[in-house]
Scaffold this motif. Sequence first.
Motif, PDB file in Angstrom:
ATOM      1  N   ILE A  53      54.863 -72.222  22.791  1.00 57.48           N
ATOM      2  CA  ILE A  53      55.961 -71.285  22.493  1.00 57.48           C
ATOM      3  C   ILE A  53      56.074 -70.255  23.614  1.00 57.48           C
ATOM      4  N   PHE A  54      54.939 -69.736  24.050  1.00 57.19           N
ATOM      5  CA  PHE A  54      54.923 -68.757  25.138  1.00 57.19           C
ATOM      6  C   PHE A  54      55.547 -69.343  26.404  1.00 57.19           C
ATOM      7  N   ASN A  55      55.155 -70.555  26.785  1.00 57.40           N
ATOM      8  CA  ASN A  55      55.710 -71.195  27.983  1.00 57.40           C
ATOM      9  C   ASN A  55      57.229 -71.311  27.895  1.00 57.40           C
ATOM     10  N   LEU A  56      57.732 -71.757  26.750  1.00 56.56           N
ATOM     11  CA  LEU A  56      59.177 -71.923  26.597  1.00 56.56           C
ATOM     12  C   LEU A  56      59.905 -70.578  26.636  1.00 56.56           C
ATOM     13  N   VAL A 111      54.152 -64.380  19.595  1.00 50.63           N
ATOM     14  CA  VAL A 111      54.604 -64.509  20.981  1.00 50.63           C
ATOM     15  C   VAL A 111      55.694 -63.472  21.281  1.00 50.63           C
ATOM     16  N   LEU A 112      56.627 -63.286  20.356  1.00 51.71           N
ATOM     17  CA  LEU A 112      57.681 -62.294  20.570  1.00 51.71           C
ATOM     18  C   LEU A 112      57.099 -60.886  20.703  1.00 51.71           C
ATOM     19  N   MET A 144      53.978 -71.789  11.884  1.00 57.48           N
ATOM     20  CA  MET A 144      54.744 -71.711  13.123  1.00 57.48           C
ATOM     21  C   MET A 144      55.605 -70.448  13.180  1.00 57.48           C
ATOM     22  N   GLY A 145      56.076 -69.972  12.044  1.00 56.52           N
ATOM     23  CA  GLY A 145      56.839 -68.732  12.023  1.00 56.52           C
ATOM     24  C   GLY A 145      56.000 -67.567  12.505  1.00 56.52           C
ATOM     25  N   LEU A 198      49.294 -74.203  20.392  1.00 51.43           N
ATOM     26  CA  LEU A 198      50.695 -74.184  19.959  1.00 51.43           C
ATOM     27  C   LEU A 198      51.362 -72.866  20.361  1.00 51.43           C
ATOM     28  N   LYS A 199      50.612 -71.787  20.319  1.00 54.07           N
ATOM     29  CA  LYS A 199      51.135 -70.489  20.776  1.00 54.07           C
ATOM     30  C   LYS A 199      51.449 -70.568  22.279  1.00 54.07           C
TER      31      LYS A 199
END
Length: 174
Positions: free
Chosen positions: A57-60, A20-21, A13-14, A53-54
């Motif tokens: 994270i992208f949506n959030l 995403v960043l 997850m890291g 899962l990416k």
Amino acid sequence: YRPVNAEKERVDMGRLVEQVLALIKPQLQDLGIRVHVHRPEVIPPVTGASSQLKQVIFNLMINAVDAMAEANGATFPRCNKEIWVDILADSRYVSVIIEDSGPGIPDRLREQIFEPFVSTKKNGTGLGLTISFGILESHQGRLVLAPSRHGSGACFEIRLPVEVEKNDQSINCR
């Protein structure tokens, strides 16, 4: 919406947060948004479809960016635009907590924020959180609107079970 049954694998997850960043870095820079990432040195893997899962994270992250971009510049100065990404891990769960310094979720929407077509954005479809919620459910995880840790902005927690190591020993019951 029902997520497609994608191939599941060991997921860091890291690393997904970093990817995403890197993807949204130009947008963050253009808007003057600072990101603070706090993570443990070792993050146990989870089992999942990394692309899905990416996407969560992208949506959030995009929701956080949009919340700050839509805020009024006079009452929301450029220097206060921040996102905190805290990764927490123990022997059972990995959590990714994403919080922004935007205006937060209005009380009237807090109970229905994961329902389809509910949005705080002027031009939002109201599907991003619903899709993200479904993806995490399909991974035996959860997505919750969490209490703010750094101010009064929106704070969401992704929580996934740690990958269980497969034991090759069989147990005979008689």
